[in-house]
Write a protein that holds these residues in place. Structure first.
Motif, PDB file in Angstrom:
ATOM      1  N   LYS A 145      47.627  49.018  61.951  1.00 12.23           N
ATOM      2  CA  LYS A 145      46.685  49.495  60.928  1.00 12.23           C
ATOM      3  C   LYS A 145      45.985  50.785  61.356  1.00 12.23           C
ATOM      4  CE  LYS A 145      46.636  45.641  58.229  1.00 12.23           C
ATOM      5  NZ  LYS A 145      46.986  45.589  56.801  1.00 12.23           N
ATOM      6  N   HIS A 146      45.895  51.011  62.637  1.00 11.78           N
ATOM      7  CA  HIS A 146      45.224  52.227  63.120  1.00 11.78           C
ATOM      8  C   HIS A 146      46.219  53.289  63.585  1.00 11.78           C
ATOM      9  CE1 HIS A 146      41.159  50.047  64.052  1.00 11.78           C
ATOM     10  NE2 HIS A 146      41.486  50.008  62.785  1.00 11.78           N
ATOM     11  N   ASN A 147      47.489  53.061  63.295  1.00  9.12           N
ATOM     12  CA  ASN A 147      48.529  54.032  63.655  1.00  9.12           C
ATOM     13  C   ASN A 147      48.543  54.382  65.141  1.00  9.12           C
ATOM     14  OD1 ASN A 147      49.668  54.406  61.039  1.00  9.12           O
ATOM     15  ND2 ASN A 147      47.850  55.613  60.498  1.00  9.12           N
ATOM     16  N   ASP A 148      48.178  53.437  65.969  1.00  7.03           N
ATOM     17  CA  ASP A 148      48.230  53.718  67.399  1.00  7.03           C
ATOM     18  C   ASP A 148      48.857  52.565  68.180  1.00  7.03           C
ATOM     19  OD1 ASP A 148      46.247  51.810  67.252  1.00  7.03           O
ATOM     20  OD2 ASP A 148      44.745  52.935  68.369  1.00  7.03           O
ATOM     21  N   SER A 149      49.542  51.695  67.464  1.00 12.53           N
ATOM     22  CA  SER A 149      50.133  50.537  68.133  1.00 12.53           C
ATOM     23  C   SER A 149      51.377  50.940  68.911  1.00 12.53           C
ATOM     24  CB  SER A 149      50.498  49.460  67.109  1.00 12.53           C
ATOM     25  OG  SER A 149      49.329  49.009  66.454  1.00 12.53           O
ATOM     26  N   VAL A 150      51.481  50.389  70.109  1.00 11.02           N
ATOM     27  CA  VAL A 150      52.643  50.634  70.963  1.00 11.02           C
ATOM     28  C   VAL A 150      53.404  49.313  71.078  1.00 11.02           C
ATOM     29  CG1 VAL A 150      53.414  51.322  73.264  1.00 11.02           C
ATOM     30  CG2 VAL A 150      51.386  52.396  72.252  1.00 11.02           C
ATOM     31  N   PHE A 209      41.179  48.479  76.586  1.00 11.18           N
ATOM     32  CA  PHE A 209      41.329  47.324  75.714  1.00 11.18           C
ATOM     33  C   PHE A 209      42.318  46.342  76.357  1.00 11.18           C
ATOM     34  CE2 PHE A 209      42.448  45.756  71.270  1.00 11.18           C
ATOM     35  CZ  PHE A 209      41.168  45.289  70.984  1.00 11.18           C
ATOM     36  N   THR A 210      42.072  45.060  76.157  1.00  5.48           N
ATOM     37  CA  THR A 210      42.903  44.037  76.800  1.00  5.48           C
ATOM     38  C   THR A 210      44.366  44.091  76.361  1.00  5.48           C
ATOM     39  OG1 THR A 210      40.972  42.633  77.111  1.00  5.48           O
ATOM     40  CG2 THR A 210      43.110  41.527  77.140  1.00  5.48           C
ATOM     41  N   PHE A 211      44.594  44.583  75.160  1.00  2.00           N
ATOM     42  CA  PHE A 211      45.989  44.811  74.763  1.00  2.00           C
ATOM     43  C   PHE A 211      46.096  46.132  74.015  1.00  2.00           C
ATOM     44  CE2 PHE A 211      44.294  42.394  71.135  1.00  2.00           C
ATOM     45  CZ  PHE A 211      44.746  43.123  70.041  1.00  2.00           C
ATOM     46  N   ASN A 212      47.263  46.732  74.102  1.00  2.00           N
ATOM     47  CA  ASN A 212      47.512  48.032  73.471  1.00  2.00           C
ATOM     48  C   ASN A 212      46.599  49.132  74.017  1.00  2.00           C
ATOM     49  OD1 ASN A 212      49.276  49.318  71.483  1.00  2.00           O
ATOM     50  ND2 ASN A 212      47.407  49.814  70.364  1.00  2.00           N
ATOM     51  N   GLY A 213      46.022  48.890  75.172  1.00  2.00           N
ATOM     52  CA  GLY A 213      45.232  49.927  75.824  1.00  2.00           C
ATOM     53  C   GLY A 213      46.048  50.574  76.921  1.00  2.00           C
ATOM     54  N   VAL A 214      45.684  51.782  77.292  1.00  2.00           N
ATOM     55  CA  VAL A 214      46.380  52.435  78.401  1.00  2.00           C
ATOM     56  C   VAL A 214      45.521  52.255  79.652  1.00  2.00           C
ATOM     57  CG1 VAL A 214      47.350  54.573  79.296  1.00  2.00           C
ATOM     58  CG2 VAL A 214      47.393  54.109  76.836  1.00  2.00           C
ATOM     59  N   ASP A 215      46.047  51.522  80.596  1.00  2.00           N
ATOM     60  CA  ASP A 215      45.276  51.223  81.800  1.00  2.00           C
ATOM     61  C   ASP A 215      45.259  52.435  82.738  1.00  2.00           C
ATOM     62  OD1 ASP A 215      43.717  49.735  83.509  1.00  2.00           O
ATOM     63  OD2 ASP A 215      45.059  47.999  83.535  1.00  2.00           O
ATOM     64  N   SER A 216      44.470  52.352  83.767  1.00  2.00           N
ATOM     65  CA  SER A 216      44.313  53.494  84.667  1.00  2.00           C
ATOM     66  C   SER A 216      45.619  53.881  85.354  1.00  2.00           C
ATOM     67  CB  SER A 216      43.245  53.189  85.716  1.00  2.00           C
ATOM     68  OG  SER A 216      43.547  51.987  86.391  1.00  2.00           O
ATOM     69  N   PRO A 235      55.621  47.414  62.877  1.00  2.00           N
ATOM     70  CA  PRO A 235      54.431  47.221  62.033  1.00  2.00           C
ATOM     71  C   PRO A 235      54.493  46.039  61.068  1.00  2.00           C
ATOM     72  CG  PRO A 235      54.977  49.540  62.184  1.00  2.00           C
ATOM     73  CD  PRO A 235      56.141  48.789  62.777  1.00  2.00           C
ATOM     74  N   SER A 236      55.634  45.368  61.004  1.00  2.00           N
ATOM     75  CA  SER A 236      55.632  44.127  60.215  1.00  2.00           C
ATOM     76  C   SER A 236      54.644  43.156  60.845  1.00  2.00           C
ATOM     77  CB  SER A 236      57.033  43.496  60.193  1.00  2.00           C
ATOM     78  OG  SER A 236      57.339  42.922  61.468  1.00  2.00           O
ATOM     79  N   GLY A 237      54.434  43.338  62.144  1.00  2.00           N
ATOM     80  CA  GLY A 237      53.464  42.498  62.843  1.00  2.00           C
ATOM     81  C   GLY A 237      53.979  41.120  63.191  1.00  2.00           C
ATOM     82  N   VAL A 238      55.210  40.841  62.883  1.00  2.00           N
ATOM     83  CA  VAL A 238      55.759  39.524  63.187  1.00  2.00           C
ATOM     84  C   VAL A 238      55.926  39.383  64.695  1.00  2.00           C
ATOM     85  CG1 VAL A 238      57.763  38.024  62.926  1.00  2.00           C
ATOM     86  CG2 VAL A 238      56.917  39.341  60.973  1.00  2.00           C
ATOM     87  N   LEU A 239      55.455  38.274  65.206  1.00  2.00           N
ATOM     88  CA  LEU A 239      55.510  38.027  66.644  1.00  2.00           C
ATOM     89  C   LEU A 239      56.674  37.118  66.984  1.00  2.00           C
ATOM     90  CD1 LEU A 239      51.819  37.682  66.445  1.00  2.00           C
ATOM     91  CD2 LEU A 239      52.702  38.797  68.486  1.00  2.00           C
ATOM     92  N   ASP A 243      43.945  41.200  66.281  1.00  2.00           N
ATOM     93  CA  ASP A 243      45.367  40.946  66.514  1.00  2.00           C
ATOM     94  C   ASP A 243      46.200  41.345  65.294  1.00  2.00           C
ATOM     95  OD1 ASP A 243      44.240  39.873  68.766  1.00  2.00           O
ATOM     96  OD2 ASP A 243      44.619  37.778  68.224  1.00  2.00           O
ATOM     97  N   VAL A 244      45.635  41.129  64.116  1.00  2.00           N
ATOM     98  CA  VAL A 244      46.301  41.573  62.884  1.00  2.00           C
ATOM     99  C   VAL A 244      46.327  43.096  62.838  1.00  2.00           C
ATOM    100  CG1 VAL A 244      46.163  41.615  60.364  1.00  2.00           C
ATOM    101  CG2 VAL A 244      45.595  39.509  61.608  1.00  2.00           C
TER     102      VAL A 244
END
Lengths: 465, 465
Positions: A168-173, A230-237, A129-133, A161-162
């Motif tokens: 921020k939504h507590n769902d980042s993987v 979603f294009t990122f952090n989404g769960v695909d089929s 969650p620091s978000g540093v890439l 992206d931030v």
């Protein structure tokens, strides 16, 4: 300085971490500023100035000065980053709380050895969650019969992206590869693809999948499909977690791929598929394309500046509402707005009551709504495209003017293609600051501080060469 | 018992006051329950049962039992009240804070003696924020060249009457004669009136004046004119405070008068010009007249039951949301709703998510908005026609479904006539409880307690005979 070259972190990535396989990980000597080590082999030599923060700043300044229509994307000014041989770990199998789908064996991610062997994509990812890439290598699926694979040349930087790199939504993987304003060139198409061919310029926006069978999908409102991915952090089929455009290539079903007309600059096309469509969709839905009517635009960032451009193209009289006096000149002279108002100026706000047909509110910070709604004429519509805190409105503000407060989020595939075509036909180009991949952490920080005019776009093509 | 007859207050008016001229005022013997005295000369004899609360209750019960389409308005069951020779004081010259217009001499209200001489209208007024109504005699202007004068036969009872008789907005000017759902018969027309003739059945709604020259008036949105004059407690262009339909006659500019088609019952016409037009206007504005689409109606009072009737006439599938199980049968069998949902039933609410095209929210009490907005399909519209407390909404509820929350208040003159004609053509009749004037204090109390199905209408014609 680029850490993949020298194993010394630049200030831009000094808080970064590396997700290289533990067996490959070796700590680098980076001094007190370095939090984590990394392993990068083989390092590629590059010009020092290209990757340093100073170089990033120089690129930005140059682009800003020259105006976006004269951006020089030549690689000479911004040498590429090298990612060869590094194979980072894939995301865990249980991906998102409540979405316990395991990956399909067909995804080629059955075991760690296989994962290592299949990694075929360079990217940058946030690890926590620091978000540093920082650099990250992972696997994309092979092209299926309805897929299009594209070499990404550019990716816009959105506030989303931030939001997700920082959880921020507590769902980042994590590792999380952001980016959903993707432009590139088709390199491969599946056997059943008929809309695209190798060499086409294309864009991929905020989603890469949907059910293609529901009421919304059948109405080309795929962005509202309950199985929207979603294009990122989404769960695909297939259960995999999607990874975005901060990467060297992407594979998507052709439906979620949009053609960029010949001659439209790829770096300008990237922001269209999020910033552009996000304001275009509600403007069309609410019939804001009526010449002579009046439009207020709240906030002048990536979305706001596109709303101004669309407004002018539609023949509207556009007033920009901003908290920052510093944007006045550009709003008028660069973007062509007819009027600029500091929203805290109560006298000016009062004088504009009941004067606007439409308002597009792009502000994501908490802000009052009644003062803006009161500016609308009878039957006027204010559309919210940001995600501020709770909306609070007095009923009388809506009732007494028969006003509407609406929301909107991105757009369907049909509208997206229509919008891209409209931009090409009307020479509407987002104003951007072109950056290199290694500048992303500073860029995100500047984005948080609203210090961007008006969209960062990552020059992926030269950054991942 | 009617106090103007016996100088003893009935329970219904026991908290009432009298605004007779001080020089005429003499205290009456009324016991502890009486707050103020009054002078009424000459008292007229009448049947005791007509004015007693018991008589009022009997009338109400009878009407309810017989259903509104078979209401018997015969005066035999409800003898008239008499107001002869009583000349109450007009409202003060400085009428409303911030509206210091003095009356024009032409209004015939120059001096106190003149006032007494000119009083030509019987009514009932509230005298203070207790909101209790009691008989009151005052003056209406003589018919001007563009005016229509009508003998009021019926007046609907709207929650607005509670709001202003009880000074909920701190702007009530007493004595206050409420009532803005007026139906009656034309008795006189000005020399330039061409739309009406003596004997026509007509209705007057929530406003009686506007500038007739602004953008809104020119678009027949007079209800949004900044110089709109409310039918009661409004300051008219001549500076007088308007007095509403709880009275024997009214004089209005012909523009604010609407023709009631032959055969449409006057008592049913009265609620159309507030309750009816208040829901009809936003339903038409937001294209809710598309057969086969779905409509939710929140709250089943005067406005809500009309929304159901319009919805069915438009061919919509109508779901009623109510807090009261007791309304289920009537909603389905009497009003023709397709579905009835108790809004606190989370399971049912959850099952209806993303299912509605439109919602008309008639609830004026504080209530949450997100649960209703979440019921809308993509692009759905929820229209607020009540005045609850502050609206609080999560942006995501609007954005993720591209939903709209809109407001509306009454309607313009063109729409009002269109709506009346639509009701006549489609045999749409409000369901009412016909009451006598002396029952009004109990009726208002019942209205506050939502104990009315679905609109009280005062039988003015027989009450003021």
């Amino acid at each position: 300085m680029v850490r993949h070259v020298s194993c010394r972190p630049s200030p831009a990535v000094r808080r970064g971490s590396c997700e290289c396989e533990p067996r490959e990980l070796r700590r680098c000597v980076g001094g007190a500023a370095m939090v984590h080590g990394w392993s990068c082999k083989p390092p590629v030599k590059r010009r020092r100035d290209a990757a340093s923060p100073a170089a990033g700043a120089a690129i930005r300044t140059r682009v800003t000065r020259e105006n976006t229509r004269s951006i020089d994307n030549s690689s000479a000014a911004a040498p590429a980053l090298g990612f060869t041989g590094t194979e980072d770990r894939e995301a865990p199998r249980r991906l998102v709380p409540g979405s316990p789908k395991s990956r399909s064996p067909s995804s080629g991610l059955v075991g760690m050895a296989a994962e290592s062997e299949s990694c075929n994509c360079d990217g940058w990812a946030a690890r926590d969650p620091s978000g540093v890439l920082s650099p990250y290598r992972f696997s994309r699926r092979t092209v299926q019969h309805t897929d299009v694979s594209l070499r990404i040349t550019h990716c816009g930087v959105c506030y989303a992206d931030v939001v997700w790199t920082r959880n921020k939504h507590n769902d980042s993987v994590y590792p999380l590869v952001p980016g959903h304003e993707i432009a590139g060139v088709v390199t491969e198409v599946g056997s059943d693809v008929d809309g695209f061919k190798v060499g086409d310029h294309v864009a991929v926006g905020t989603y890469v999948n949907s059910c293609r069978d529901c009421e919304n999908c059948n109405s080309f409102l795929e962005n509202h499909c309950s199985k929207f991915v979603f294009t990122f952090n989404g769960v695909d089929s297939d259960g995999t977690v999607t990874k975005g455009g901060y990467s060297s290539h992407i594979v998507v079903h052709e439906r979620y791929c949009h053609k960029i007309p010949d001659g439209y600059p790829l770096e300008k096309a990237a922001p269209l598929v999020c910033a552009g469509i996000t304001v275009y969709t509600p403007m069309m839905r609410h019939n804001m394309n009526q010449p002579g009517k009046s439009l207020g635009v709240v906030g002048l960032g990536g979305l706001g500046h596109m709303a101004v451009k669309f407004g002018k193209a539609f023949g509207l009289k556009v007033t920009v509402f901003s908290t920052s006096e510093s944007k006045r000149d550009e709003a008028i002279s660069l973007l062509g707005a007819d009027n600029f108002v500091i929203s805290s100026d109560e006298k000016q706000m009062e004088s504009l009551k009941n004067s606007m047909h439409f308002i597009v509110d792009t502000a994501s910070g908490n802000h009052p709504f009644d003062p803006y709604l009161a500016l609308l004429k009878v039957g006027g519509v204010m559309v919210l495209v940001g995600f501020p805190g709770e909306i609070r409105v007095q009923p009388a503000t809506l009732n007494l003017g028969a006003r509407s407060l609406s929301g909107s989020v991105t757009g369907g595939t049909k509208d997206t293609q229509e919008m891209i075509n409209f931009c090409a036909a009307n020479k509407i180009y987002p104003d951007i600051e072109l950056i290199k991949m290694d500048y992303i952490n500073e860029a995100l920080e500047r984005l948080v501080n609203r210090d961007v005019r008006y969209r960062f776009v990552i020059d992926i093509e030269s950054s991942f060469r």
